[in-house]
Motif scaffolding. Structure first.
Motif, short mmCIF file in Angstrom:
data_model
loop_
_atom_site.label_atom_id
_atom_site.label_comp_id
_atom_site.label_asym_id
_atom_site.label_seq_id
_atom_site.Cartn_x
_atom_site.Cartn_y
_atom_site.Cartn_z
N THR A 224 0.81 -1.21 0.00
CA THR A 224 0.00 0.00 0.00
C THR A 224 0.85 1.26 0.00
OG1 THR A 224 -1.99 0.99 0.95
CG2 THR A 224 -0.32 0.30 2.51
N GLY A 225 0.14 2.39 -0.20
CA GLY A 225 0.80 3.69 -0.24
C GLY A 225 0.85 4.32 1.14
N PHE A 226 1.09 5.62 1.20
CA PHE A 226 1.47 6.25 2.46
C PHE A 226 0.47 7.27 2.98
CE2 PHE A 226 5.09 4.63 0.20
CZ PHE A 226 5.66 3.83 1.17
N GLU A 227 -0.64 7.44 2.25
CA GLU A 227 -1.67 8.34 2.76
C GLU A 227 -2.50 7.58 3.80
OE1 GLU A 227 -1.61 11.41 2.01
OE2 GLU A 227 -0.12 11.22 0.41
N PRO A 228 -3.13 8.30 4.74
CA PRO A 228 -3.90 7.60 5.78
C PRO A 228 -4.93 6.62 5.22
CG PRO A 228 -3.70 9.93 6.31
CD PRO A 228 -3.08 9.75 4.95
N ASN A 229 -5.62 7.02 4.15
CA ASN A 229 -6.66 6.13 3.64
C ASN A 229 -6.09 4.92 2.89
OD1 ASN A 229 -8.39 7.88 4.81
ND2 ASN A 229 -9.15 8.80 2.91
N ASP A 230 -4.88 5.08 2.33
CA ASP A 230 -4.17 3.92 1.76
C ASP A 230 -3.99 2.87 2.86
OD1 ASP A 230 -3.38 4.54 -0.96
OD2 ASP A 230 -1.92 5.96 -0.18
N ILE A 231 -3.48 3.34 4.00
CA ILE A 231 -3.13 2.41 5.09
C ILE A 231 -4.40 1.80 5.69
CG2 ILE A 231 -2.02 2.25 7.36
CD1 ILE A 231 -0.16 4.57 6.35
N LEU A 232 -5.41 2.64 5.89
CA LEU A 232 -6.67 2.12 6.45
C LEU A 232 -7.29 1.08 5.52
CD1 LEU A 232 -8.18 5.43 7.86
CD2 LEU A 232 -7.50 3.42 9.20
N ASP A 233 -7.23 1.34 4.22
CA ASP A 233 -7.81 0.38 3.29
C ASP A 233 -7.02 -0.93 3.29
OD1 ASP A 233 -9.93 -0.16 1.38
OD2 ASP A 233 -8.28 -0.35 -0.08
N ALA A 234 -5.70 -0.83 3.45
CA ALA A 234 -4.88 -2.05 3.53
C ALA A 234 -5.27 -2.86 4.77
CB ALA A 234 -3.39 -1.69 3.58
N VAL A 235 -5.46 -2.16 5.89
CA VAL A 235 -5.86 -2.85 7.13
C VAL A 235 -7.22 -3.53 6.92
CG1 VAL A 235 -6.50 -2.49 9.55
CG2 VAL A 235 -4.49 -1.33 8.61
N ARG A 236 -8.12 -2.81 6.27
CA ARG A 236 -9.45 -3.38 6.00
C ARG A 236 -9.34 -4.65 5.16
NH1 ARG A 236 -13.17 -3.35 1.91
NH2 ARG A 236 -11.64 -2.39 0.53
N GLN A 237 -8.51 -4.60 4.11
CA GLN A 237 -8.37 -5.79 3.24
C GLN A 237 -7.71 -6.95 3.99
OE1 GLN A 237 -7.59 -5.29 -1.04
NE2 GLN A 237 -6.88 -3.25 -0.50
N LEU A 238 -6.74 -6.61 4.84
CA LEU A 238 -6.08 -7.67 5.62
C LEU A 238 -7.08 -8.35 6.55
CD1 LEU A 238 -2.74 -5.84 6.50
CD2 LEU A 238 -2.97 -7.89 5.11
N LEU A 239 -7.90 -7.53 7.22
CA LEU A 239 -8.87 -8.11 8.17
C LEU A 239 -9.90 -8.98 7.45
CD1 LEU A 239 -9.45 -5.03 10.49
CD2 LEU A 239 -8.28 -7.16 11.08
N LEU A 240 -10.32 -8.52 6.28
CA LEU A 240 -11.30 -9.31 5.52
C LEU A 240 -10.71 -10.66 5.12
CD1 LEU A 240 -13.01 -6.54 3.35
CD2 LEU A 240 -14.02 -7.80 5.26
N MET A 241 -9.41 -10.65 4.77
CA MET A 241 -8.77 -11.93 4.42
C MET A 241 -8.66 -12.82 5.65
SD MET A 241 -5.77 -11.39 1.57
CE MET A 241 -5.07 -9.79 1.95
N VAL A 242 -8.27 -12.25 6.78
CA VAL A 242 -8.16 -13.07 8.00
C VAL A 242 -9.53 -13.65 8.35
CG1 VAL A 242 -7.53 -13.10 10.45
CG2 VAL A 242 -6.21 -11.70 8.87
#
Ligand code: SF4
Length: 375
Positions: A224-242
């Motif tokens: 992911t990229g370095f803007e806050p919403n980049d990071i939040l979206d990465a966290v969201r995708q990680l949680l959905l995979m888990v």
């Protein structure tokens, strides 16, 4: 700019935080514990701290910093070698700024400079080549520190020095490559990482394909990229995979990262460097995780050119940088954090580097929730 605005939009951020916290609660209930996600990039560490994301996410989520700060993972023995190089007569050590203040076992480049050594701060390795060319009476040693992001420029400077037939320029190469460190983290039985936030800059060079072995392990990971919403979206995708019990590497930074990466930069690295085992602070030696010069450039290798006295490196008492770089501890769990160790008086590299976890926590998070308020 308009395109970038959505990655900072507060309304989008609010919606993402709401969704992340809701999914995290479900995942934590299913796992019966907190979810541990690691950002493997110092720039992400700083972005998370600066945006205050840890304080906005629920307690079910534990965002841990990893080995993504290049200065921080440079081994003590390598810092001691840099100091030893600076002490040799007639040598100019050329380096990026952060390295100067990193404490070694008994000294630092900053202290050596105060004692009379010539240490030059460079903004690019090309500056060091230009300096060597203009000062033939000095032996100029450039400190090659960093991951796949900085190694291509260093490779170019080595090629340029060879083309100019400079016989007073060399490089002390401590470059490291990221994917083997991920394997090392996953092989540690004491660590339970549920997903990786993968680096944007490194991935732009190595590409999505460099994570094939991580993909095969079936662990959730998002570039992911370095803007806050980049990071939040990465966290969201990680949680959905888990939550779904799935694991793969997703490219969430497609506006910059290609599947095959930057092939021109890779070519530069391949021409000058080959893969070798490398020492990482806190990890010990990680197989095939570093770069060394190809034989035909060996005469530009500082360790081939200069004989250094043997060093007996030691970690400063109380500093737990190694455990922080592996995600086993957070900066607040270091007893020296904010009391003895501060950015103006750093004990370890994680407080020196602008990308270090301790510096990020100190600069942006020490007064936030759960913090050890100091000063
Ligand atoms: S707070 Fe300072 S002493 Fe503690 S781990 Fe970080 S850098 Fe080392």
């Amino acid at each position: 700019m308009k395109e970038l605005a959505k990655f900072r939009d507060p309304q989008i951020a609010k919606a993402l935080i709401k969704e992340v916290n809701a999914v995290a609660a479900r995942v934590a209930e299913r796992l019966g514990r907190r979810i541990v996600l690691m950002e493997v990039c110092g720039t992400h560490t700083v972005a998370i701290s600066r945006a205050g994301l840890r304080g906005l996410l629920c307690d079910h989520l534990d965002l841990r910093s990893g080995p993504g700060c290049p200065v921080c993972v440079t081994d003590y023995a390598d810092i001691d070698r840099m100091v030893a190089l600076a002490r040799l007569p007639g040598i100019t050590v050329a380096t990026f700024g952060d390295m100067v203040r990193v404490p070694g076992s008994g000294s630092s480049l900053e202290r050596e400079r105060a004692a009379g050594a010539e240490i030059r701060i460079c903004y690019s390795p090309a500056d060091a080549v230009a300096y060597a060319s203009a000062h033939p009476a000095r032996e100029v040693v450039f400190l090659g520190v960093g991951f796949e992001t900085t190694a291509p420029a260093v490779a170019l400077s080595i090629k340029e020095a060879a083309r100019l037939r400079l016989n007073n320029f060399s490089v002390f190469v401590t470059h490291k490559v990221v994917p083997p460190a991920l394997d090392a983290l996953l092989s540690d039985p004491e660590l339970k990482i549920d997903g990786f936030i993968l680096p944007g800059h490194v991935s732009a060079i190595i590409g999505l394909k460099a994570y094939d072995s991580l993909n095969a392990r079936g662990l959730p990971a998002v570039i992911t990229g370095f803007e806050p919403n980049d990071i939040l979206d990465a966290v969201r995708q990680l949680l959905l995979m888990v939550l779904a019990g799935e694991g793969r590497v997703i490219n969430g930074y497609a506006r910059v990262v290609r599947t095959s990466g930057n092939t021109i930069a890779q070519q530069q690295m391949d021409e000058v460097f080959k893969i070798t085992d490398a020492p990482w602070r806190g990890f010990g030696t990680i197989p095939r995780s570093g770069l060394t010069m190809e034989d035909r450039f060996k005469k530009l290798d500082a360790l081939e050119r200069f004989v250094l006295p043997p060093t007996k490196s030691r970690v400063p008492s109380g500093c737990v940088c190694g455990e922080i770089l592996k995600g086993k501890l957070t900066p607040r769990e270091c007893t020296l954090f904010g009391r003895v160790c501060k950015p103006m008086a750093p004990v370890g590299p994680c407080m020196v580097s602008s990308e270090g976890a301790c510096a990020a926590y100190y600069n942006f998070e020490r007064r936030q929730r759960g913090g050890t308020a100091v000063e």
